[in-house]
Scaffold this active site. Structure first.
Site, mmCIF file in Angstrom:
data_model
loop_
_atom_site.group_PDB
_atom_site.id
_atom_site.type_symbol
_atom_site.label_atom_id
_atom_site.label_comp_id
_atom_site.label_asym_id
_atom_site.label_seq_id
_atom_site.Cartn_x
_atom_site.Cartn_y
_atom_site.Cartn_z
ATOM 1 N N GLY A 12 0.844 -1.051 -0.061
ATOM 2 C CA GLY A 12 -0.124 -0.318 0.014
ATOM 3 C C GLY A 12 0.852 1.347 0.041
ATOM 4 O O GLY A 12 2.226 0.855 0.089
ATOM 5 N N ASP A 13 0.188 2.133 -0.090
ATOM 6 C CA ASP A 13 0.731 4.168 0.035
ATOM 7 C C ASP A 13 2.134 3.741 -1.347
ATOM 8 O O ASP A 13 3.036 4.341 -1.844
ATOM 9 C CB ASP A 13 1.227 4.048 1.634
ATOM 10 C CG ASP A 13 0.204 4.111 1.884
ATOM 11 O OD1 ASP A 13 -0.950 4.024 1.792
ATOM 12 O OD2 ASP A 13 0.535 3.135 3.731
ATOM 13 N N LYS A 16 -0.767 5.464 -5.385
ATOM 14 C CA LYS A 16 -1.424 4.714 -7.046
ATOM 15 C C LYS A 16 -2.029 6.377 -6.805
ATOM 16 O O LYS A 16 -2.613 6.000 -8.175
ATOM 17 C CB LYS A 16 -2.461 4.236 -5.778
ATOM 18 C CG LYS A 16 -1.430 2.500 -5.735
ATOM 19 C CD LYS A 16 -2.954 1.816 -5.308
ATOM 20 C CE LYS A 16 -3.011 1.931 -3.589
ATOM 21 N NZ LYS A 16 -2.064 1.893 -2.777
ATOM 22 N N GLY A 40 -5.787 5.670 1.920
ATOM 23 C CA GLY A 40 -5.537 6.957 1.751
ATOM 24 C C GLY A 40 -5.084 7.699 0.056
ATOM 25 O O GLY A 40 -3.702 7.142 0.660
ATOM 26 N N HIS A 41 -5.625 7.948 -0.196
ATOM 27 C CA HIS A 41 -4.134 8.462 -1.933
ATOM 28 C C HIS A 41 -4.680 9.537 -1.333
ATOM 29 O O HIS A 41 -5.190 10.911 -1.826
ATOM 30 C CB HIS A 41 -5.347 8.020 -2.571
ATOM 31 C CG HIS A 41 -5.641 6.054 -2.679
ATOM 32 N ND1 HIS A 41 -6.892 5.626 -3.465
ATOM 33 C CD2 HIS A 41 -5.237 5.310 -2.317
ATOM 34 C CE1 HIS A 41 -6.834 3.802 -3.403
ATOM 35 N NE2 HIS A 41 -5.679 3.799 -2.343
ATOM 36 N N THR A 42 -3.371 10.105 -1.659
ATOM 37 C CA THR A 42 -2.723 11.702 -1.712
ATOM 38 C C THR A 42 -2.238 12.080 -3.057
ATOM 39 O O THR A 42 -2.172 11.197 -4.093
ATOM 40 C CB THR A 42 -1.163 11.781 -1.168
ATOM 41 O OG1 THR A 42 -0.998 10.860 0.081
ATOM 42 C CG2 THR A 42 -0.527 13.646 -0.445
ATOM 43 N N GLN A 223 -5.575 -0.201 -1.277
ATOM 44 C CA GLN A 223 -4.400 -0.932 -0.629
ATOM 45 C C GLN A 223 -3.847 -1.945 -1.105
ATOM 46 O O GLN A 223 -3.301 -1.102 -2.684
ATOM 47 C CB GLN A 223 -5.354 -2.769 0.133
ATOM 48 C CG GLN A 223 -5.910 -2.172 1.356
ATOM 49 C CD GLN A 223 -7.271 -1.212 1.024
ATOM 50 O OE1 GLN A 223 -8.254 -1.542 -0.007
ATOM 51 N NE2 GLN A 223 -7.629 0.191 1.513
ATOM 52 N N THR A 300 -3.895 6.903 8.888
ATOM 53 C CA THR A 300 -3.816 6.852 10.472
ATOM 54 C C THR A 300 -2.821 7.529 11.149
ATOM 55 O O THR A 300 -2.477 8.382 12.278
ATOM 56 C CB THR A 300 -3.291 5.861 10.948
ATOM 57 O OG1 THR A 300 -2.774 5.185 10.205
ATOM 58 C CG2 THR A 300 -4.427 4.891 10.474
HETATM 59 P P1 GDP Z 1 -1.483 5.882 -2.487
HETATM 60 O O1 GDP Z 1 -2.419 5.267 -1.039
HETATM 61 O O2 GDP Z 1 -0.514 4.537 -3.183
HETATM 62 O O3 GDP Z 1 -2.369 6.465 -3.367
HETATM 63 O O4 GDP Z 1 -0.078 6.911 -1.892
HETATM 64 P P2 GDP Z 1 -0.540 7.408 -0.374
HETATM 65 O O5 GDP Z 1 -0.716 8.821 -0.822
HETATM 66 O O6 GDP Z 1 -1.198 6.780 0.319
HETATM 67 O O7 GDP Z 1 1.740 7.681 -0.430
HETATM 68 C C1 GDP Z 1 2.069 7.652 -1.079
HETATM 69 C C2 GDP Z 1 2.830 9.036 -0.779
HETATM 70 O O8 GDP Z 1 3.955 9.270 -1.392
HETATM 71 C C3 GDP Z 1 2.407 10.961 -0.958
HETATM 72 O O9 GDP Z 1 2.637 11.795 -0.069
HETATM 73 C C4 GDP Z 1 2.167 11.064 -2.164
HETATM 74 O O10 GDP Z 1 2.343 12.122 -2.039
HETATM 75 C C5 GDP Z 1 3.506 11.065 -2.188
HETATM 76 N N1 GDP Z 1 4.459 10.366 -3.861
HETATM 77 C C6 GDP Z 1 4.036 10.031 -4.872
HETATM 78 N N2 GDP Z 1 5.003 9.627 -5.408
HETATM 79 C C7 GDP Z 1 5.991 10.319 -5.738
HETATM 80 C C8 GDP Z 1 6.887 10.664 -6.037
HETATM 81 O O11 GDP Z 1 7.234 10.041 -7.006
HETATM 82 N N3 GDP Z 1 7.805 11.497 -5.507
HETATM 83 C C9 GDP Z 1 7.843 11.994 -3.977
HETATM 84 N N4 GDP Z 1 8.721 12.307 -3.140
HETATM 85 N N5 GDP Z 1 6.515 11.632 -3.173
HETATM 86 C C10 GDP Z 1 5.172 11.080 -4.264
HETATM 87 P P1 IMO Z 2 -3.787 2.141 0.184
HETATM 88 O O1 IMO Z 2 -5.137 2.399 -0.577
HETATM 89 C C1 IMO Z 2 -1.897 0.547 3.839
HETATM 90 C C2 IMO Z 2 -3.182 -2.165 6.190
HETATM 91 C C3 IMO Z 2 -3.546 -1.808 7.529
HETATM 92 C C4 IMO Z 2 -3.257 -3.291 8.503
HETATM 93 C C5 IMO Z 2 -3.640 -4.263 7.227
HETATM 94 C C6 IMO Z 2 -5.602 -4.288 7.929
HETATM 95 O O2 IMO Z 2 -3.840 3.608 0.968
HETATM 96 O O3 IMO Z 2 -2.732 2.204 -0.428
HETATM 97 P P2 IMO Z 2 -7.438 -3.108 7.941
HETATM 98 O O4 IMO Z 2 -7.689 -1.406 8.409
HETATM 99 O O5 IMO Z 2 -7.737 -2.915 6.174
HETATM 100 O O6 IMO Z 2 -8.172 -3.791 8.303
HETATM 101 O O7 IMO Z 2 -6.193 -3.369 7.791
HETATM 102 O O8 IMO Z 2 -3.945 -3.788 6.207
HETATM 103 N N1 IMO Z 2 -3.615 -1.152 5.137
HETATM 104 C C7 IMO Z 2 -3.273 0.016 4.418
HETATM 105 N N2 IMO Z 2 -1.942 0.236 3.912
HETATM 106 N N3 IMO Z 2 -2.120 0.975 2.583
HETATM 107 C C8 IMO Z 2 -3.419 0.781 2.189
HETATM 108 O O9 IMO Z 2 -4.267 1.829 1.794
HETATM 109 C C9 IMO Z 2 -4.148 0.176 3.340
HETATM 110 N N4 IMO Z 2 -4.887 -0.121 3.644
HETATM 111 C C10 IMO Z 2 -5.364 -0.923 4.572
HETATM 112 O O10 IMO Z 2 -2.223 -0.769 8.130
HETATM 113 O O11 IMO Z 2 -1.836 -3.207 8.195
HETATM 114 MG MG MG Z 3 -2.308 5.152 0.841
#
Ligand code: GDP
Ligand code: IMO
Ligand code: MG
Length: 424
Positions: A12-13, A16, A40-42, A223, A300
């Site tokens: 995750g994170d 995306k 949580g998508h940024t 995820q 979180t």
């Molecule tokens: P997601 O859950 O997959 O959508 O990812 P998140 O948004 O939770 O976490 C990704 C983090 O990395 C966010 O703070 C984005 O703004 C940041 N991000 C995404 N791509 C890049 C990149 O290429 N470089 C940097 N420095 N930050 C990035």
């Molecule tokens: P995005 O879309 C990162 C993780 C939680 C925990 C496990 C189970 O932003 O990538 P849950 O609340 O789903 O029952 O928790 O999954 N988890 C994530 N980790 N990014 C996410 O979503 C997540 N969604 C759930 O931290 O380990």
């Molecule tokens: Mg995320």
């Protein structure tokens, strides 16, 4: 046509949200098909930061139809506050639709998530505490409340009474927790239903028709592969199918609609929550990556665990998702880290070597990563917009990564802004 899926390939994170936002500029329809507000998508646009949990990232484009499919579990309270915060910032939510089959996250799901985590003691999963697991449990136990029910006050009242009584019994008698007053839950959730009624529509039909009329569709993964209930690090996973195949079930369309599957990874690895993480860096390099990459959870705020890029897990993702290409984000974060490492395979306790991600925790336990080392880079790459502009050491790192995971890298992220992307 075309219909693209974007999925997470690690834990995750991976960024995306950013990739979906970029591709959404060319999409007519964006669909979320599983998970809930654990995501949580940024998206960063010109310094404006949007953190989306349930609403598809396409919402930032005025004319894009944003759909929430049957496979999603939706917390109406949180959803409404997300709607409000977007509307306050001048973003229209008029193009949003929610499938009536999507399940509702009720307050007892959130309470039970907390209570069951506490009950697990040191063996807690480290969930996001959003009630996701308990909501999916009810769905599969066939006692869930769905969006159709939420927006029909009489149906809702009856279901809250029947399900709520059982939930109160479990909360009080099994866990010693506090029961819910079902009348006040009914009053509160009826209001949410009134507010959300206008968004209800059949997402399977809308997606099918959009495809038939030649529209471009984007399926927004939430995820990631290693959090998949079957193909992730069970039981340290979420309760849905974040894989590409989950998109079809969670939306109600056939697999033949899909024309392109893009996996998203970071140039290193992170994980939030508990569970195995073979390439984890429990040292100052890990700390440096966390600080430079701002690795703190979008949902979180928890510090994310950090580690080297693990080609074993991404190779697993290439296979189970049938990836056509990869987007590698956050290469910029690796500047000035010194020598870089990629895990190419695992050495098993019996000395054998495997390139495939072990199916169970028991097999994974005792695996040691085998690393290949790369000269690092010191240049600021955040302004690079073509692959050729990247320093030679970056190009070598990406080229070897492609070779190791067996998939073409079509995008490289060099910063958080929607413009900071290299498309090949
Ligand atoms: P997601 O859950 O997959 O959508 O990812 P998140 O948004 O939770 O976490 C990704 C983090 O990395 C966010 O703070 C984005 O703004 C940041 N991000 C995404 N791509 C890049 C990149 O290429 N470089 C940097 N420095 N930050 C990035
Ligand atoms: P995005 O879309 C990162 C993780 C939680 C925990 C496990 C189970 O932003 O990538 P849950 O609340 O789903 O029952 O928790 O999954 N988890 C994530 N980790 N990014 C996410 O979503 C997540 N969604 C759930 O931290 O380990
Ligand atoms: Mg995320």
């Amino acid at each position: 046509m075309p219909a693209n899926i974007v999925v997470g390939t690690q834990w995750g994170d991976e960024g995306k949200g950013k990739i979906i936002d970029i591709i959404s500029s060319r999409a007519d329809v964006v669909v979320r098909s599983q998970g809930g507000n654990n995501a949580g998508h940024t998206v960063v646009n010109n310094g404006e930061v949007y953190k989306l949990h349930l609403i598809p990232s396409g919402i930032l484009y005025e004319n894009t139809l944003c759909l929430i499919g049957a496979g999603v579990v939706l917390d109406p309270k949180d959803f409404i506050s997300e709607l409000d915060s977007l509307e306050t910032r001048g973003i229209s939510t008029a193009n949003l639709r929610i499938d009536p089959r999507a399940h509702v996250v009720m307050p007892w799901h959130i309470r039970l998530d907390g209570l069951s985590e506490k009950f697990r003691g040191g063996k807690d999963i480290g969930t996001t505490g959003r009630g996701i697991g308990p909501a999916y449990m009810d769905k599969y136990e066939r006692c869930g409340i769905r969006m159709y029910d939420l927006v029909h006050a009489d149906v809702l009242a009856e279901k809250i009474q029947s399900t709520g009584k059982l939930k109160n019994k479990i909360i009080t008698e099994v866990y010693g927790g506090e029961a819910f007053d079902l009348d006040s839950v009914t009053a509160e959730y009826t209001k949410y239903g009134e507010r959300l009624a206008k968004y209800i529509d059949d997402v399977s039909v809308l997606t099918f028709n959009a495809d038939k009329s030649g529209k471009t569709i984007m399926f927004e993964g939430a995820q990631a592969t290693l959090l998949d209930i079957d193909f992730g690090t069970y039981p340290y996973v979420t309760s849905s199918h974040p894989l590409s195949a989950g998109v079809c079930i969670g939306t109600g369309v056939g697999p033949r609609m899909i024309t392109n599957i893009i996996g998203v990874a970071k140039a290193y690895t992170t994980r939030v929550g508990k569970g195995p993480f073979p390439t984890e860096l429990d040292d100052e390099i890990g700390e440096e990556i966390r600080n430079k990459g701002g690795e703190f959870g979008t949902t979180t705020g928890r510090p994310r665990r950090t580690g080297w890029f693990d080609a074993v897990i991404v190779r697993h993702s290439v296979r189970v998702n049938g990836l056509d290409s990869l987007a590698i984000n956050k290469l910029d974060t690796l500047a000035n880290i010194g020598t870089l490492k990629i895990c190419t395979a695992y050495r098993m306790p019996d000395g054998s070597i495997t390139e495939n991600f072990p199916p169970t925790l028991e097999e994974l336990e005792g695996c040691t990563p085998i690393y290949e080392e790369f000269d690092g880079f010191t240049e600021d790459i955040s302004q690079c917009r073509s692959f050729d502009e990247l320093p030679e050491n970056c190009r070598k790192y990406i080229a070897r990564l492609e070779e190791l995971v067996g998939c073409h890298v079509s995008m490289v992220g060099v910063g958080a802004d929607r413009t900071q992307i290299i498309e090949r």
